[in-house]
Design a protein around this motif. Structure first.
Motif: not given
Lengths: 680, 331, 199
Positions: A426-455
């Motif tokens: 499906a097309t996925v939208y995430n609605f957020y105020m701030d992206m809090r991905t602070a710990y080990k491998d967390y921000d890398e996970f955000y990158q992965r989800v961006l790559e997968e095409g989530t808006l």
């Protein structure tokens, strides 16, 4: 005999010296308080440093000091430092007093002259008081090597295993029929996307099999008495109506039970269970329980299908709740969290609009053992969504609901985005105020989800509605939000909305805290001894906290805290004895009138009432190990029968005398006002 | 039950909301309420006065509050119009919270020989008074001609529920008190998703495009839920939805025809009062076709009604239980 | 709290706006989440969403802010204010911006401000608002052809007695005038300090 008092005034760099004329204060103390017993008064940059401590120790030895007053920071920080320094120089540590001229003077005033005068007054008070200090010895009590862990989620499991592994016994009390906590409900865990049950169940099995762990599931703590090293805990083992000696866990009873009930706990209200049930297949222990309220036999007297079909005759409708008493030395509370009730935010439509789900509901939806076998579908149980909106910060960071950030929702929302994409495309939208991905491998996970095409839309969702307004909106849920990066309001039609609801303290956290003698903070989480330096201990000796009950946190942090609490407990057990601060109250039996006013005032349940016997009248008695020296009873006793060591009435009055001995509006050379002699 | 009352400019004879006042007068005896009009009250300023004046806007409202405080010792004042209710409650609240503001406003009032002690008079919306002081049970007992067969979209508008300066009487996003009241009167109440959305206020005079779209959203949603009638609690809302409905239709080339009445008119009908006494007939969009369903006029031929909800499939997942379902109004 | 410099005047444009809004509006607490812009019924028609406007206020852009049509498109629905997670009194700030834009003669477009002025004229002279006067004055000046569009409504209102031809006047109109005059005097003093008496 006049005491020989040493006064030491700390600069604390410029923290004190910037507002208080410390050299002047030390000089004043040496001159003006000499008649009160001060034989030496010094000032130094950092009294708490080794050099600073050595100055005090040298004076004790060479000048034969009998009392020490250190004017510096709060005793909360360095009282142990200076007391230990004195002890090592041969002076009883309780003959050393601290006077706070930092937190109580330099940090709260802006008038230098007034601050200097106040420091002098405070030192004068300290000097008068310390004269009445007595040399005290700490109380030593033995430690029971057993430990109580309350809560069988991941934090409690970790703590129990670590303590049990090193050789002492653990009682693990869990309210639900099985251990596992919220982690057992999840599908995958971030950032590794490990299957939650796969990494949790091995630990659960270990707990179930461990020779050093007594698992008390479907049980609750009802009473706690005693003190560190010696707690007496009463546990209510709720009736399962299943004889665990006979039950072999075959599950036939569950299959045959005709009564289906919505499972509001494990399935988050999205699935069903039977009236006799195991919460999930890998439950530890494997024994089911009967839910009385929904069981046809208990409500109407008929059915008994489970009993008919049970191959081992394990069903026992006559079973009663059982109360057992445990003796433990330390307790760890790991009771976890509840989720925010999304029904409170009407504009998100949860409860009215069928296809709005909470995060916990979604976990069950995507879980292969869940109500849809892991298929991500709408509330009709059939339709696969083509567009999904995931909303961050529901009920968190909001003055109307919970002011704090719930820590895990951003990562959880990213995880959902990934799962939805993977399973449904499906097309996925995430609605957020701030992206809090602070710990080990967390921000890398955000990158992965961006790559997968989530808006991603950066904006806090204003409302979720089914009232169509524009073409393309009919039959959809519309998310109305300001896309703040382009500064425009958008209406985005979706099929499914997932609300990442915040974490809240357990609804009964306060009551549980009261049982154990610990408090909850304003937001409702248990209060730790120090938020930075001591997150697993509490203000009550022997009671520790671990995991989400201390504040919202993810699984790695919960595991770390469980292990930390276990280490503290093991450390205490290995000492075999614990020394308790001798600052406590004691009741003079002769003066006690048995009015019992003190009994209920004690916040630590340290006072017990001894009934009259033929030999002596009734009186109240303080348990020195439980007493924390708060002084409430000392102040409340109408007969003046309670004496607080290190806080006696004499000491307090003396300190007040010293504080008020300077002339008001002093010119920096306040003379001591001698008290008028009491006529004989 | 006695209260002072602030009718507001819109409820005056010859003003757009006069039918509202007529229906209020007709039902007061039934409800056992007596309203004492504040002598010589002045306009609350609507959303206009405060757009160009700060102090004077608060002084304007404070004059009325000061006069109300002198009305027969009555501590509570009823405002039937949501905008008046908002202005009066806001001014009183801010004067209570901000002593500097209160001092300045009282200096201004002194020029007119008046003084207002903040907090002396609490303004309440008429719906609040009827639903909470009279109560659903008492109202149900007085219903002689239930509104059975009428499908109503209850429209609250904004200012009755937001921002609720004296504390929430009802949910500001999804209120239910008017829904419950209309059900008690016997009507079928539709689930109207935009029931607390904005009618646009004075926007018809500022920008037709914006204003007419706001009106269209409300009318369309009522049509989508197959409502026969919209019921309002505010004369501005009634004016926008009723008075401008045809203009809105022309602008969007739509053909909606949904009448808009006041909740007090519905109460009156259920109590057996005549349409005339309740000021019914003054609407621009004719209410007669809708009201004929409940026998107020000559009933037309019954139309077939569309099925409202499909049956839930058996694979469907359970819905969460809502708090309202847990507490039904006991009659 | 608005910061002031030594002569009591607000330090920045943000401080001015806060000082000119009655009671505490908490504008400095805005975290730019966008709930206001997302909730606004007339948001799509505004030059800037409310959130954008607050960012511009914080960035010290008084000219652009006061020339924006945003406050004039605010319908006073209060959705933003009840949903704001930081409890910013957004609607009150919008009224402040309206007042400032007129006082400082920044807002060029006349319709909205003039509607309010016309309304105020009737209130200040009669103590009550007068719809026919208001509508006819306003429409003839700003939207004469619009009169035809709502002609049937106008006729309907007249025939159904929902519009009066004469304004009503309160008894204490002189008292009201005195009160309002005094209030405006006090406001002018405040404005001299807050707005620095700027043009």
């Amino acid at each position: 005999m006049t005491e020989r008092i040493g006064v030491y005034v700390c600069h604390c760099g410029s923290n004190i010296a910037g507002m208080v004329d410390v050299a002047e204060v030390a000089k004043w103390a040496g001159e003006k308080l000499a008649s009160r017993g001060v034989v030496v008064a010094r000032d130094y940059k950092f009294m708490c440093s080794s050099t600073g401590q050595e100055i005090i120790q040298k004076d004790i030895k060479e000048l034969g000091l009998t009392r020490v007053v250190v004017a510096a920071c709060s005793p909360h920080l360095h009282e142990p430092t200076f007391r230990t320094a004195c002890e090592r120089a041969g002076l009883n540590p309780y003959l050393c007093e601290m006077v706070s001229i930092r937190e109580q003077v330099s940090w709260v005033h802006t008038d230098k002259a007034a601050a200097t005068e106040k420091s002098k007054a405070m030192i004068a008070g300290g000097v008068e008081r310390v004269i009445y200090n007595e040399p005290l010895e700490p109380l030593r009590v033995p430690i029971n090597p057993n430990t109580l862990v309350v809560g069988g989620g991941i934090a409690g499991i970790q703590a129990a295993l670590e303590i049990a592994d090193q050789g002492t016994h653990v009682y693990l009390v869990e309210r639900e029929p099985s251990i596992g906590g919220h982690m057992a409900q999840f599908d995958k865990t971030f950032p590794t996307l490990d299957c939650s049950a796969c990494i949790l169940t091995p630990k659960m099995v270990q707990v179930g099999n461990h020779p050093n762990i007594t698992l008390l599931s479907y049980s609750e703590v009802t009473n706690v008495d005693g003190y560190v090293g010696n707690f007496t805990v009463t546990v209510k083992k709720k009736a399962r109506y299943v004889n665990t000696d006979l039950c072999n866990g075959c599950g036939l009873c569950q299959e045959k039970c005709p009564k289906k009930v919505i499972d509001t706990v494990f399935e988050a209200g999205l699935g069903y269970r039977k009236a006799i049930y195991r919460p999930f297949p890998q439950a530890v222990p494997k024994y089911p329980v009967i839910d009385r309220e929904n069981c046809t036999f208990f409500q109407k007297g008929t059915c008994k299908a489970c009993q008919k079909f049970c191959p081992t005759g394990a069903i026992d409708f006559n079973q009663k709740d059982e109360y057992i008493t445990l003796q433990v030395g330390n307790c760890i509370l790991a009771t976890g969290y509840d989720v925010f009730d999304a029904r409170r935010i009407s504009q998100y439509g949860y409860g009215r609009l069928a296809n709005v789900f909470t995060s916990l509901e979604f976990e069950r939806l995507s879980n292969a053992a869940g109500p849809t076998g892991g298929k991500i579908v709408l509330r009709d149980g059939v339709t696969v969504p083509q567009t999904v909106g995931i909303i961050h910060c529901v009920g968190s960071r909001d003055k109307h609901y919970n002011n704090y950030c719930s820590v895990i929702c951003c990562m959880q929302s990213l995880k959902f985005a990934h799962l939805v994409k993977e399973r449904t495309g499906a097309t996925v939208y995430n609605f957020y105020m701030d992206m809090r991905t602070a710990y080990k491998d967390y921000d890398e996970f955000y990158q992965r989800v961006l790559e997968e095409g989530t808006l991603f839309v950066r904006g806090r969702v204003a409302e979720v509605t089914d009232a169509a307004r524009l073409p393309g909106e009919e039959g959809k849920l519309i998310i109305q939000v300001e896309d703040t990066f382009i500064g425009k309001q958008r209406r985005i039609p979706v099929d499914m909305v997932i609300l990442s609801v915040g974490l809240e303290p357990r609804r009964d956290a306060k009551e549980l805290g009261k049982l154990f003698g610990i408090s909850c903070a304003a937001a409702g989480w248990f209060i730790e001894r120090h938020p930075k330096l001591d997150p697993v201990a509490t203000m009550t000796e022997g009671i520790f906290i671990a995991g989400a009950c201390q504040g919202p946190k993810d699984i790695p942090a919960s595991v770390a805290q469980g292990a930390a609490a276990a280490a503290r407990v093991v450390g205490k057990i290995q000492q075999k004895e614990i020394s308790i601060e001798p600052i406590r109250a004691s009741i003079d039996k002769e003066r006690c009138s048995a009015c019992r006013i003190c009994n209920n005032l004690c916040p630590f349940k340290a006072i017990r009432f001894v009934e009259a016997t033929e030999n002596e009248p009734a009186y109240s008695e303080v348990n020195p190990a439980l007493c924390q020296g708060c002084g409430t009873c000392v102040a409340a006793c109408p007969s003046g029968a309670i004496h607080g060591t290190a806080f006696s009435t004499q000491q307090i009055i003396a300190q007040i005398d010293g504080l008020t001995s300077l002339k008001p509006g002093g010119d920096g050379h306040g003379a001591r006002v001698e008290a008028e002699p009491v006529p004989a | 039950m006695r209260y002072s009352v602030f009718p507001g400019c819109s409820l005056e004879k010859g003003a757009i909301g006069y039918p509202y006042w007529q229906s209020i007068e007709a039902i007061l005896p039934h409800l056992g309420i007596e309203l004492v009009e504040v002598d010589d009250w002045n306009c609350c300023g609507a959303t206009e006065y405060i757009a160009l004046n700060r102090m004077a806007a608060y002084a304007l409202v404070a004059r009325t509050l000061a006069l109300a405080a002198k009305t027969d010792g009555l501590r509570e004042m009823v405002a039937p119009c949501s905008a008046c209710y908002l202005n009066l409650s806001k001014a009183d609240t801010y004067l209570t919270q901000d002593s500097v503001l209160a001092e300045k406003v009282n200096r201004a009032l002194a020029a007119g020989g008046l003084h207002y002690h903040p907090g002396s008079v609490k303004t309440r919306h008429l719906l609040d008074v009827i639903v909470n002081d009279v109560g659903y049970k008492a109202i149900a007992q007085k219903v002689t001609k239930p509104l059975t067969g009428l499908r109503i979209a209850p429209y609250y508008g904004c200012l009755i529920g937001r921002p609720a300066f004296y504390g929430q009487i009802d949910d500001p996003e999804y209120p239910v008190t008017l829904d419950k009241l209309l059900r008690v009167l016997g009507a079928e109440v539709v689930d109207y998703p935009v029931k607390a959305h904005c009618c646009g206020g004075h926007m018809t005079q500022i920008s037709e495009a914006t204003a007419f779209d706001l009106i269209r959203r409300l009318i369309k949603s009522a049509a989508d839920t197959q409502a026969d009638l919209i019921v309002t609690v505010c004369p501005m809302c009634q004016m926008n939805l009723d008075g401008f409905q045809n203009a809105m239709n022309r602008y969007f080339k739509t053909d909606y025809r949904i009448p808009v009445l006041y909740f007090t008119q519905m109460i009156g009908l259920a109590f057996g009062e005549s349409a005339r006494a309740l000021g019914i007939g003054a609407e621009i969009v004719d209410a007669r076709p809708a009201l004929s369903r409940i026998g107020v006029e000559v009933p037309p031929v019954e139309e077939a009604r569309p099925a409202r909800r499909a049956r839930r499939p058996k694979e469907a997942l359970p819905m969460p239980v809502m708090p309202e379902e847990e507490e039904e109004v006991e009659l | 709290m608005p910061e002031v410099v030594s002569n009591g005047a607000p330090r920045t444009f943000l401080d001015q706006v806060v000082a000119a809004t009655p009671s505490k509006c908490h504008l400095e607490m805005c975290i730019q989440c966008g709930t206001c812009g997302g909730s606004c019924p007339s948001g799509p028609d505004m030059d800037h969403t409310p959130r954008t406007l607050f960012a511009m206020i914080r960035a010290g852009m008084p000219d652009q802010v006061l020339r924006s049509n945003t406050p004039w498109y605010c319908v006073s629905c209060y959705y933003c204010m009840v949903r704001c997670p930081q409890d910013v009194h957004i609607t009150d700030v919008m009224y402040t911006l309206k007042r400032m834009s007129v006082k400082l003669k920044k807002y060029d477009e006349a319709i909205a401000a003039n509607f309010s002025k016309t309304f105020i004229f009737w209130v200040e002279n009669f103590g009550r608002s007068f719809e026919l006067g208001l509508m006819s004055q306003h429409m003839l000046r700003h939207n004469p052809f619009g009169v035809f569009r709502i002609a049937d409504m106008g006729v309907g209102m007249v025939t159904k007695g929902r519009i009066s031809f004469t304004p009503k006047r309160i008894k204490g109109i002189d008292g009201l005038r005195a009160i309002l005059a005094k209030a405006k005097e006090i406001e002018a003093e405040d404005d001299a300090r807050i707005l620095g008496g700027a043009e």
